[in-house]
Design an enzyme around this catalytic site. Structure first.
Site, PDB file in Angstrom:
ATOM      1  N   TYR A 140       0.863  -1.015   0.127  1.00  0.00           N
ATOM      2  CA  TYR A 140      -0.376  -0.008   0.208  1.00  0.00           C
ATOM      3  C   TYR A 140       0.712   1.688   0.128  1.00  0.00           C
ATOM      4  CZ  TYR A 140      -4.452  -2.049   0.590  1.00  0.00           C
ATOM      5  OH  TYR A 140      -5.875  -2.558  -0.189  1.00  0.00           O
ATOM      6  N   GLU A 166      -2.355 -30.502   9.242  1.00  0.00           N
ATOM      7  CA  GLU A 166      -2.989 -29.170   7.477  1.00  0.00           C
ATOM      8  C   GLU A 166      -4.532 -28.026   8.373  1.00  0.00           C
ATOM      9  OE1 GLU A 166      -4.494 -29.820   3.480  1.00  0.00           O
ATOM     10  OE2 GLU A 166      -3.706 -31.552   4.400  1.00  0.00           O
ATOM     11  N   ASP A 226      -4.877 -34.274   4.928  1.00  0.00           N
ATOM     12  CA  ASP A 226      -5.126 -34.914   4.152  1.00  0.00           C
ATOM     13  C   ASP A 226      -5.263 -35.674   3.823  1.00  0.00           C
ATOM     14  OD1 ASP A 226      -7.004 -33.209   5.168  1.00  0.00           O
ATOM     15  OD2 ASP A 226      -7.715 -31.881   3.155  1.00  0.00           O
TER      16      ASP A 226
END
Length: 456
Positions: free
Chosen positions: A199, A285, A337
């Protein structure tokens, strides 16, 4: 502590063994004259209890079962402790190609590097030759996996970023702008986030990915870590469990951080004095699985430290994990996963990422064990078919690419798991275990995996 109800006790101190038929069905309500409440309701009958010694055998049994669950983890920790850490360097390997790595530098050293770089630019402009930067290439073709180091490294190949070239004009301008901004930060000895940096000049950078990428280029160009540039990422990772550390002098007890855990600070250099009685680090995770374990206080029954980056790991979480592992010298077990993306996330922690391969020596934790959820677990734990998902073409493509990776080939167990995934074309998330109950993860799955030493 469970108290055992043995019914009313006689004046002799022995339990009344008379049958229920011999006892009155209800005690008469005492009157006011008799010293009762006068309400017409019987006083509450409080069952008397025996001392907790009666429950001691059950507690001892539970403790023994707990020790059995943790026996394999303890053995892994002992093996790790007795194995000395031998950190090899690129210079020791005598590789047939040059590689580039960075080191932590203090603010003064970074200022010197920036000023030397800008001085060369000024001299080139005064000689009417324009200006350019020599920036190391961070493309995939310039990266290589080194088995001796067990991580990805960046080869020393660089490209020219010329201001007079229409293709590189914008990049050379953003490079100059960020060099100036980092110079200011180092002089003032302050830190800002990557979002703050973006920014400062939105019209020039256009998109934060542009300023982020240039920041990595500068770190590589100046030969320092990205944190040495005094620009950090926003807080993302969290930690909970058997850990106490100091953050900029403030004591942090991670057992008192509730379900949400303690946010991992972006300035890891301010983290000191790590203390723990944990047996292992559990790297998770998903945020949902982290919350489940935190709420169930899994770390109390299975002494551990639980960490998650809520998906793709950020730099702070990777640095924090490595610092934990090297300081405490305890094993790291991973729960991700059962799909190619879970394995990719694990690979970033272990081998490094393509974007920051130049800093893999500081960001990687190579000896992580894959605890679950593994493809072989789907049948072993009878995960219902409705909780398994079919792999997409993209999943299969990533899975096949992973099988071609050298670091995967070096681990036969990982190869076997990936082959199972590709053969069945099935995947599952950690939350699939909730089909057996919301606490199945902490009460059944993880204890069974730990007891069996079922990691690879």
């Amino acid at each position: 502590m469970k108290l055992v109800d043995v019914g009313p006790v006689t004046c002799s101190g022995e339990a009344d063994t008379s049958s229920m038929a011999d006892r009155p069905a209800k005690r008469a309500a005492p009157t006011a004259e008799a010293g009762g409440s006068g309400s017409g309701q019987p006083d509450a009958i409080v069952p008397m209890t025996v001392p907790a010694a009666a429950a001691a055998p059950q507690m001892a049994k539970r403790e023994k079962e707990q020790e059995n669950v943790l026996a394999k983890v303890r053995a892994l920790g002992v093996l790790l402790t007795n194995t000395p850490d031998i950190e090899m360097t690129l210079a020791q390997l005598n590789l047939p190609y040059e590689c580039r790595e960075v080191v932590d530098k203090d603010a003064d050293a970074v200022i010197d590097e920036i000023e030397a770089s800008l001085l060369r630019v000024a001299v080139s402009i005064m000689q009417e030759q324009g200006f350019e930067y020599e920036v190391p290439s961070r493309t995939k073709t310039n990266q290589v996996y080194v088995p001796e180091l067990d991580r990805i490294v960046l080869k020393d190949m660089a490209g020219k970023r010329q201001f007079a070239n229409t293709q590189t004009c914008r990049k050379s301008a953003t490079t100059t702008r960020i060099l100036g901004l980092v110079h200011q930060l180092c002089i003032k000895r302050i830190h800002v986030t990557k979002r703050d940096l973006f920014y400062t000049d939105v019209k020039l950078f256009e998109d934060q990915t542009q300023s982020d990428s240039t920041l990595d280029d500068l770190a590589c160009m100046l030969g320092c870590t990205r944190t040495s540039l005094h620009v950090v990422g926003s807080e993302k990772g969290v930690v909970v469990g058997r850990l106490i550390f100091f953050e900029d002098g403030d004591a942090i007890d991670c057992t008192r951080m509730g379900v949400g855990g303690k946010a991992i600070p972006p300035n890891i250099e301010k983290v000191t004095g790590m203390q723990s009685d944990a047996l292992f680090i559990l790297l998770v995770e998903k945020d949902a699985a982290f919350m489940r374990m935190a709420e169930d206080r899994f770390y109390n029954t299975h002494p551990c430290i639980i960490i998650t980056a809520k998906g793709q790991p950020d730099v702070a979480t990777r640095l924090f994990l490595r610092k934990l592992r090297t300081t405490l010298r305890i094993p790291v077990l991973a729960l991700v996963d059962s799909d190619p993306y879970g394995l990719q996330i694990l690979s970033v922690y272990m081998k490094g990422s393509q974007n920051m391969s130049y800093d893999s020596s500081n960001l990687t934790t190579p000896d992580i064990k894959w605890l679950g959820v593994r493809p072989s677990d789907l049948d072993r734990f009878n995960i219902p078919q409705q909780c398994r998902l079919p792999m997409t073409e993209g999943d299969i493509k990533i899975g096949k690419k992973l099988l071609e990776e050298e670091w995967i080939k070096s681990n036969p167990d990982w190869v076997n798991e990936l082959e199972i995934m590709l053969r069945t074309k099935e995947k599952a998330e950690i939350q699939a275990l909730s089909s057996f109950g919301f606490q199945y993860l902490t009460k059944e799955y993880l204890p069974k995996k730990l007891a069996a030493g079922d990691w690879c």
